[in-house]
Scaffold this motif. Structure first.
Motif, PDB file in Angstrom:
ATOM      1  N   LEU A 159      15.847  -3.121   2.597  1.00  0.00           N
ATOM      2  CA  LEU A 159      14.469  -2.643   2.652  1.00  0.00           C
ATOM      3  C   LEU A 159      13.574  -3.663   3.354  1.00  0.00           C
ATOM      4  O   LEU A 159      13.779  -4.877   3.220  1.00  0.00           O
ATOM      5  N   GLU A 160      12.597  -3.162   4.076  1.00  0.00           N
ATOM      6  CA  GLU A 160      11.631  -4.018   4.746  1.00  0.00           C
ATOM      7  C   GLU A 160      10.273  -3.881   4.071  1.00  0.00           C
ATOM      8  O   GLU A 160       9.955  -2.843   3.494  1.00  0.00           O
ATOM      9  N   TRP A 161       9.496  -4.950   4.158  1.00  0.00           N
ATOM     10  CA  TRP A 161       8.159  -4.938   3.564  1.00  0.00           C
ATOM     11  C   TRP A 161       7.302  -3.880   4.269  1.00  0.00           C
ATOM     12  O   TRP A 161       7.347  -3.762   5.492  1.00  0.00           O
ATOM     13  N   PRO A 162       6.534  -3.078   3.522  1.00  0.00           N
ATOM     14  CA  PRO A 162       5.676  -2.078   4.172  1.00  0.00           C
ATOM     15  C   PRO A 162       4.618  -2.736   5.035  1.00  0.00           C
ATOM     16  O   PRO A 162       4.217  -3.880   4.793  1.00  0.00           O
ATOM     17  N   THR A 163       4.168  -2.026   6.052  1.00  0.00           N
ATOM     18  CA  THR A 163       3.124  -2.534   6.935  1.00  0.00           C
ATOM     19  C   THR A 163       1.845  -1.739   6.724  1.00  0.00           C
ATOM     20  O   THR A 163       1.884  -0.570   6.305  1.00  0.00           O
ATOM     21  N   PRO A 164       0.686  -2.337   6.985  1.00  0.00           N
ATOM     22  CA  PRO A 164      -0.588  -1.641   6.771  1.00  0.00           C
ATOM     23  C   PRO A 164      -0.687  -0.371   7.617  1.00  0.00           C
ATOM     24  O   PRO A 164      -0.223  -0.332   8.762  1.00  0.00           O
ATOM     25  N   TYR A 184      -3.200  -0.007  -4.809  1.00  0.00           N
ATOM     26  CA  TYR A 184      -2.673  -1.362  -4.721  1.00  0.00           C
ATOM     27  C   TYR A 184      -1.686  -1.488  -3.560  1.00  0.00           C
ATOM     28  O   TYR A 184      -1.500  -2.568  -2.995  1.00  0.00           O
ATOM     29  N   ALA A 185      -1.070  -0.352  -3.167  1.00  0.00           N
ATOM     30  CA  ALA A 185      -0.133  -0.376  -2.048  1.00  0.00           C
ATOM     31  C   ALA A 185      -0.817  -0.777  -0.746  1.00  0.00           C
ATOM     32  O   ALA A 185      -0.194  -1.403   0.118  1.00  0.00           O
ATOM     33  N   SER A 186      -2.084  -0.430  -0.589  1.00  0.00           N
ATOM     34  CA  SER A 186      -2.825  -0.802   0.614  1.00  0.00           C
ATOM     35  C   SER A 186      -2.919  -2.318   0.734  1.00  0.00           C
ATOM     36  O   SER A 186      -2.831  -2.877   1.842  1.00  0.00           O
ATOM     37  N   PHE A 187      -3.116  -2.990  -0.391  1.00  0.00           N
ATOM     38  CA  PHE A 187      -3.236  -4.450  -0.389  1.00  0.00           C
ATOM     39  C   PHE A 187      -1.872  -5.116  -0.257  1.00  0.00           C
ATOM     40  O   PHE A 187      -1.725  -6.112   0.464  1.00  0.00           O
ATOM     41  N   GLU A 244      -6.708  10.552  -2.941  1.00  0.00           N
ATOM     42  CA  GLU A 244      -5.846  11.725  -3.094  1.00  0.00           C
ATOM     43  C   GLU A 244      -5.342  12.269  -1.764  1.00  0.00           C
ATOM     44  O   GLU A 244      -4.361  13.000  -1.719  1.00  0.00           O
ATOM     45  N   GLN A 245      -6.009  11.947  -0.682  1.00  0.00           N
ATOM     46  CA  GLN A 245      -5.587  12.429   0.635  1.00  0.00           C
ATOM     47  C   GLN A 245      -4.835  11.355   1.427  1.00  0.00           C
ATOM     48  O   GLN A 245      -4.603  11.519   2.621  1.00  0.00           O
ATOM     49  N   GLY A 246      -4.437  10.264   0.755  1.00  0.00           N
ATOM     50  CA  GLY A 246      -3.643   9.256   1.446  1.00  0.00           C
ATOM     51  C   GLY A 246      -4.190   7.845   1.393  1.00  0.00           C
ATOM     52  O   GLY A 246      -4.089   7.110   2.390  1.00  0.00           O
ATOM     53  N   LEU A 247      -4.749   7.429   0.263  1.00  0.00           N
ATOM     54  CA  LEU A 247      -5.239   6.052   0.070  1.00  0.00           C
ATOM     55  C   LEU A 247      -6.268   5.660   1.124  1.00  0.00           C
ATOM     56  O   LEU A 247      -6.386   4.489   1.507  1.00  0.00           O
ATOM     57  N   ASN A 248      -7.046   6.629   1.578  1.00  0.00           N
ATOM     58  CA  ASN A 248      -7.906   6.381   2.738  1.00  0.00           C
ATOM     59  C   ASN A 248      -8.983   5.331   2.489  1.00  0.00           C
ATOM     60  O   ASN A 248      -9.247   4.479   3.340  1.00  0.00           O
ATOM     61  N   GLY A 249      -9.640   5.380   1.332  1.00  0.00           N
ATOM     62  CA  GLY A 249     -10.703   4.429   1.059  1.00  0.00           C
ATOM     63  C   GLY A 249     -10.216   2.995   0.994  1.00  0.00           C
ATOM     64  O   GLY A 249     -10.812   2.086   1.587  1.00  0.00           O
ATOM     65  N   SER A 250      -9.110   2.759   0.274  1.00  0.00           N
ATOM     66  CA  SER A 250      -8.602   1.386   0.164  1.00  0.00           C
ATOM     67  C   SER A 250      -7.997   0.915   1.481  1.00  0.00           C
ATOM     68  O   SER A 250      -8.115  -0.260   1.842  1.00  0.00           O
ATOM     69  N   ARG A 251      -7.342   1.816   2.215  1.00  0.00           N
ATOM     70  CA  ARG A 251      -6.810   1.412   3.521  1.00  0.00           C
ATOM     71  C   ARG A 251      -7.932   1.019   4.474  1.00  0.00           C
ATOM     72  O   ARG A 251      -7.799   0.064   5.243  1.00  0.00           O
ATOM     73  N   ALA A 252      -9.047   1.753   4.401  1.00  0.00           N
ATOM     74  CA  ALA A 252     -10.189   1.406   5.235  1.00  0.00           C
ATOM     75  C   ALA A 252     -10.757   0.047   4.836  1.00  0.00           C
ATOM     76  O   ALA A 252     -11.108  -0.777   5.711  1.00  0.00           O
ATOM     77  N   PHE A 253     -10.850  -0.223   3.528  1.00  0.00           N
ATOM     78  CA  PHE A 253     -11.387  -1.505   3.068  1.00  0.00           C
ATOM     79  C   PHE A 253     -10.500  -2.651   3.549  1.00  0.00           C
ATOM     80  O   PHE A 253     -11.003  -3.677   4.033  1.00  0.00           O
ATOM     81  N   VAL A 254      -9.203  -2.487   3.421  1.00  0.00           N
ATOM     82  CA  VAL A 254      -8.271  -3.520   3.869  1.00  0.00           C
ATOM     83  C   VAL A 254      -8.397  -3.731   5.369  1.00  0.00           C
ATOM     84  O   VAL A 254      -8.414  -4.885   5.851  1.00  0.00           O
ATOM     85  N   GLU A 255      -8.499  -2.645   6.114  1.00  0.00           N
ATOM     86  CA  GLU A 255      -8.606  -2.749   7.568  1.00  0.00           C
ATOM     87  C   GLU A 255      -9.933  -3.369   8.008  1.00  0.00           C
ATOM     88  O   GLU A 255      -9.976  -4.136   8.977  1.00  0.00           O
TER      89      GLU A 255
END
Length: 517
Positions: free
Chosen positions: A502-507, A424-427, A346-357
């Motif tokens: 449009l360009e592909w989003p980056t992590p 899913y956006a993080s992935f 809810e504060q910006g996909l933080n958990g999934s972004r961290a997992f991906v990183e």
């Protein structure tokens, strides 16, 4: 004897491997039977929503939920763990009472906002005032000393508490048009005046606090009967509360008619310092390709106006139930099936972004990610997410799902990648094939998304059960798929807004120390 064996083998090969097909059909039938005849959804929903409650990041309830999920997975024989990815401002909600004590006594319907500072146990009692109409920020600054010792109302009073569909059903066309024009004019005047102050929704409460206000009173109506959006506070020392439309409007009219209403607010809460934040990860290890992954995805956290039932309790239940079923009927998957219950979406996909990183090797091994996060309804839309060849495999997997489920699903291929919205956006940003299982509305945006009415009774378990079946079959088919899925990206379309391609989003990196400012 040798000839008979050779003949049987020839018939088997010529028939297109019917034994393999039979095994597949048996697994899918078992998934459907287990989901329909031994569903755990209602029980899981009761434990999570009623027992643990809302799951605001940084609260003890969020940690309780992570521990509950780990224990539940282990009880099903599934390996599970909590992975810390950061820390957040620790906070725990206490008792809230909001009462009008002048010009008469009435208990009001409202709540302290998330992370709001606490009152004392005795609370605070003060007169209410409203924002003035000003010509510029200088006039507003000159007015600011008037807030000292007062409670300040900062939201626009709504001209009607009836949602538009109610007006459409019962009002005359002339009356409905008149109301909409009046509301539009009021909105325009309010926003213009807010612009004159030089402040916005975030900075206004801070300015009022610095000027000596004793509290901030807001009302964020969600355009439905009895429903408000509930988010977080921006004050650091004084309480911020949200009142339901009906009570807020009454108080606003009392202020404007010169009756100087007074409120008594008790809003207890605890500041807990910095606390660790987690993702809950569970997995069924792959037997042939353990370093390739089918990921089931749903965020675990919620706002705390209600109990987070449809955002994202239902997505959580879908993924837990799918994992339970798969462990029972498909215990030795070809690829590793992993589920992620992400924190601080809810504060910006933080958990999934961290997992991906933090897990590039897992992201590199992703076969498919299936994410569900928009309410209790049955899935009706799936996009290819911008992956050029997604039709080739997703269509094959969906073909094996019962027709009464897929008949309502609209697919878009190759589609475009998300730039936010859910995990899913993080992935997708990292180039991993990830897909949103987007569901039917059930008035989600007005009535349950981030509101005080997002509770267990809003769950439609028949639809959630369909989604669990869909997810489990997709996970099974993705695991068994003979090839690694293609990551080739489609050429994205021209933006209608900018006129550029449009360009592909980056992590993006997560916020790993949140709520501290």
């Amino acid at each position: 004897m040798i000839k008979k064996i050779s003949l049987l083998l020839a018939l088997f090969l010529a028939s297109g491997s019917p034994l393999v097909a039979q095994d597949k059909d048996a697994v899918i039938k078992s998934i459907i039977d287990e989901a329909n005849n031994n569903s755990q959804l209602e029980h899981l929903g009761h434990e999570l929503m009623d027992g643990i409650g809302p799951r605001l990041v940084g609260t003890p309830q969020m940690k309780n939920a992570h521990d509950w999920a780990v224990d539940k997975y282990k009880s099903w024989g599934i390996s599970a763990r909590n992975e810390q990815w950061g820390e957040w401002k620790g906070w725990e909600r206490g008792i809230s009472h909001i009462d009008m004590v002048h010009p008469r006594v009435q208990s009001l319907r409202g709540t302290q906002l998330a992370w709001s500072p606490s009152t004392s146990k005795k609370g605070v009692t003060a007169e209410l005032i409203v924002l003035p109409t000003v010509v510029d920020s200088l006039e507003f600054v000159n007015w600011l000393p008037n807030v000292k010792g007062k409670l300040v109302m900062i939201s626009m009073p709504q001209p009607t508490g009836r949602p538009d569909y109610n007006w459409e059903e019962f009002a005359t066309e002339k009356s409905f048009d008149k109301m909409k024009k009046e509301r539009e004019a009021l909105n325009e005047a309010w926003n213009k005046n807010m612009g004159h102050t030089g402040l916005n929704r975030r900075t206004l409460p801070v300015a009022l606090e610095k000027a000596g206000a004793l509290g901030v009173v807001a009302s964020y109506w969600s355009r439905g009967f009895g429903v408000n959006k509930i988010f977080g506070a921006y004050t650091k020392e004084i309480p911020t509360v949200d009142l339901e439309l009906e009570d807020y409007g009454m108080l606003y009219r009392l202020v404007e008619s010169g009756q100087k209403p007074e409120l008594h607010i008790v809003a207890e809460s605890k500041e807990l310092g910095k606390v660790p934040t987690f993702n809950t990860i569970a997995e069924i290890k792959g037997s042939e390709r353990p370093d390739e992954y089918v990921i089931l995805s749903a965020h675990f956290d919620s706002w705390d106006g209600g109990t987070g039932a449809t955002d994202n309790g239902t997505g959580t239940l879908v993924m837990m139930e799918a994992m339970r079923i798969l462990k029972k009927v498909y215990p030795n998957p070809k690829r590793t099936i992993l589920v992620g219950h992400w924190g601080s979406e809810e504060q910006g996909l933080n958990g999934s972004r961290a997992f991906v990183e933090d897990n590039p090797e897992i992201v590199d091994g992703v076969q498919a990610v299936f994410n569900q996060d928009n309410g209790t309804g049955r899935v009706v839309r799936i996009s290819g997410g911008g992956f050029l060849d997604s039709y080739d495999y997703l269509s094959k997997w969906l073909y094996e799902v019962p027709k009464e489920i897929t008949d309502e699903i609209e697919t878009t291929f190759p589609g475009t990648p998300a730039r936010g919205g859910s995990d899913y956006a993080s992935f997708q940003a990292a180039g991993a094939p990830a897909f949103s299982l987007s569901s039917l509305s059930w008035s989600y945006w007005n009535y349950t998304w981030h509101t005080n009415r997002d509770t267990y009774d809003k769950i439609i378990f028949d639809d959630v059960r369909n989604n669990a079946i869909l997810t489990a079959i997709l996970a099974y088919m993705a695991s068994e798929h003979p090839e690694k899925t293609s990551r080739e990206k489609a050429v994205l379309p021209i933006s209608t807004r900018t006129g550029e391609q449009l360009e592909w989003p980056t992590p993006r990196s997560p916020e790993r120390s949140g709520g501290q400012n």
